[in-house]
Every structure is written in structure tokens, then in C-alpha cells.
Design a protein around this motif. Structure first.
Motif, PDB file in Angstrom:
ATOM      1  N   ARG A  63       0.831  -1.215   0.000  1.00 57.39           N
ATOM      2  CA  ARG A  63       0.000   0.000   0.000  1.00 57.39           C
ATOM      3  C   ARG A  63       0.858   1.255   0.000  1.00 57.39           C
ATOM      4  NH1 ARG A  63      -3.124  -1.196   4.877  1.00 57.39           N
ATOM      5  NH2 ARG A  63      -3.093  -3.419   4.586  1.00 57.39           N
ATOM      6  N   ASN A  64       1.914   1.271   0.748  1.00 60.51           N
ATOM      7  CA  ASN A  64       2.789   2.435   0.840  1.00 60.51           C
ATOM      8  C   ASN A  64       4.211   2.019   0.477  1.00 60.51           C
ATOM      9  OD1 ASN A  64       0.724   4.079   1.830  1.00 60.51           O
ATOM     10  ND2 ASN A  64       1.040   3.291   3.911  1.00 60.51           N
ATOM     11  N   PRO A  65       4.547   2.114  -0.798  1.00 61.64           N
ATOM     12  CA  PRO A  65       5.906   1.698  -1.162  1.00 61.64           C
ATOM     13  C   PRO A  65       6.934   2.646  -0.541  1.00 61.64           C
ATOM     14  CG  PRO A  65       4.746   2.595  -3.070  1.00 61.64           C
ATOM     15  CD  PRO A  65       3.791   2.558  -1.923  1.00 61.64           C
ATOM     16  N   SER A  66       8.028   2.076  -0.161  1.00 60.55           N
ATOM     17  CA  SER A  66       9.083   2.872   0.464  1.00 60.55           C
ATOM     18  C   SER A  66       9.814   3.692  -0.597  1.00 60.55           C
ATOM     19  CB  SER A  66      10.062   1.953   1.190  1.00 60.55           C
ATOM     20  OG  SER A  66      10.772   1.192   0.223  1.00 60.55           O
ATOM     21  N   GLN A  67      10.657   4.586  -0.149  1.00 62.26           N
ATOM     22  CA  GLN A  67      11.422   5.446  -1.058  1.00 62.26           C
ATOM     23  C   GLN A  67      12.310   4.592  -1.973  1.00 62.26           C
ATOM     24  OE1 GLN A  67      11.112   8.646  -1.405  1.00 62.26           O
ATOM     25  NE2 GLN A  67      12.761   8.885  -2.893  1.00 62.26           N
ATOM     26  N   GLU A  68      12.904   3.536  -1.413  1.00 61.27           N
ATOM     27  CA  GLU A  68      13.750   2.654  -2.218  1.00 61.27           C
ATOM     28  C   GLU A  68      12.942   1.969  -3.304  1.00 61.27           C
ATOM     29  OE1 GLU A  68      15.543  -0.070   0.470  1.00 61.27           O
ATOM     30  OE2 GLU A  68      16.794   1.445   1.418  1.00 61.27           O
ATOM     31  N   ASP A  69      11.719   1.521  -2.946  1.00 62.65           N
ATOM     32  CA  ASP A  69      10.863   0.878  -3.935  1.00 62.65           C
ATOM     33  C   ASP A  69      10.487   1.861  -5.046  1.00 62.65           C
ATOM     34  OD1 ASP A  69      10.970  -1.456  -2.511  1.00 62.65           O
ATOM     35  OD2 ASP A  69       9.029  -1.154  -1.518  1.00 62.65           O
ATOM     36  N   GLN A  70      10.169   3.090  -4.674  1.00 64.26           N
ATOM     37  CA  GLN A  70       9.811   4.090  -5.682  1.00 64.26           C
ATOM     38  C   GLN A  70      10.996   4.386  -6.608  1.00 64.26           C
ATOM     39  OE1 GLN A  70       8.328   7.412  -3.457  1.00 64.26           O
ATOM     40  NE2 GLN A  70       6.272   6.539  -3.271  1.00 64.26           N
TER      41      GLN A  70
END
Length: 185
Positions: A63-70
Motif C-alpha cells: 500500500r505504501n511503497p518505500s522510497q527505495e521501492d519508488q
């Protein structure tokens, strides 16, 4: 001893299956609507598109991808764009190479036709040369034969015959009128 070992393994398998079944039953407790909503339409993959499969995980990270995922997602998007540009560039080069190939094939066909025509013309000219050589040879033989048959003058030629011919040529020139090139006929 082997029986105890088999029983232990079977118990472990049953426990693992129970854990798997418990997880599936907790997920299936929330039924999904079976009728599709009118807003969602199915889209089919076209050439040049990338198929993205979504995993069914509903965790916090989904639901809330982390900064690394983005950052990873953006990096992958840029990579896909680069690959699409490379593909388009390769397609353009392929089209150019195909058009050049077609032009070369056309030029080759025209050259072959021209070579065929020139070879035919060369053969015709060679045949004409052979015919003319044969005619020349025949004419020389006829001239030699005529020279052998003609009587040869015996003695010295007369000296009077030459001045008489020169006088006749002079009278013919005198009788001719001058050409008046300035008068139009």
C-alpha cells in the motif's frame, strides 16, 4: 524405528498443510465481487507494451511503497523507456537498410539488363565485322583476278594523250558559270 520416523514426517506434513489451509481460509473470508464493474475494461497487450503482473499481497509495503521501492520503480521505468527507444531506433535502421537493399537490387537488375543488351549488340557488331571482312576478302580476290585477266599495255605510254586530257578538263571548267552564292534561288 522406521515407522516412528514416517509418523513424524506425516505429522509434520499435516501441520504444514494446516498452516497453509489456515492462511488460505483467512484470505478467502473476504469474498471479492464476482461481477466486474462497468468502469474497468480488459486491455489486451499490444506490440511494444510491457505486461506488468500484480501480486496479490496486501501488506503495508504494497500500500505504501518505500522510497527505495519508488526509486527502483522509476529506474525500471527509465530502463523500459530506453529499451523502447532502442527498439524504435533499430526498427528505423532496419527500414533504412531494407530500402537501401531494395535500391541495390533494382540497380543490380538494371545493370544485368544493360549487360545483356550490350552483349547482344557486341555479338551483332562482331557478326557485321566478320561479314565485312569476308566481303573485303572476296573483293580483293575479285580485284586480283580482274588484274590477272586484264591485258597489260605493252611498250611506253603515249605522251600526247596526257595533254589532250588536260585541255578537255580546262574547257569544261571554262564552260561552267560561277556560282552566285549571294543570289537566292
Amino acid at each position: 524405528m522406521q515407522d516412528e520416523h514416517q509418523v513424524n514426517e506425516e505429522d509434520k506434513l499435516r501441520q504444514a498443510l494446516a498452516r497453509l489451509g489456515a492462511g488460505a481460509s483467512s484470505r478467502s473470508s473476504k469474498p471479492r465481487p464476482l461481477t466486474p464493474t462497468p468502469e474497468r475494461r480488459r486491455r489486451f497487450v499490444r506490440d511494444g507494451q510491457v505486461v506488468v503482473e500484480h501480486q496479490g499481497g496486501r501488506g503495508i509495503a504494497a500500500r505504501n511503497p518505500s522510497q527505495e521501492d519508488q526509486e527502483e520503480i522509476e529506474r525500471l521505468r527509465q530502463s523500459v523507456k530506453r529499451e523502447q527507444r532502442r527498439w524504435e531506433e533499430a526498427e528505423r535502421s532496419l527500414m533504412e537498410v531494407r530500402s537501401q537493399l531494395k535500391a541495390f537490387e533494382t540497380r543490380e537488375a538494371h545493370a544485368k539488363i544493360q549487360i545483356t543488351e550490350l552483349n547482344r549488340e557486341l555479338r551483332e557488331n562482331q557478326d557485321a565485322i566478320q561479314t565485312l571482312k569476308a566481303c573485303l576478302h572476296q573483293a580483293r580476290e575479285q580485284a586480283a583476278e580482274a588484274a590477272r585477266r586484264a591485258p597489260r599495255p605493252v611498250g611506253r605510254p603515249r605522251k600526247e594523250a596526257a595533254p589532250a586530257a588536260a585541255e578537255m578538263a580546262e574547257t569544261e571548267v571554262a564552260e561552267q558559270e560561277p556560282v552566285q552564292w549571294w543570289v537566292k534561288a
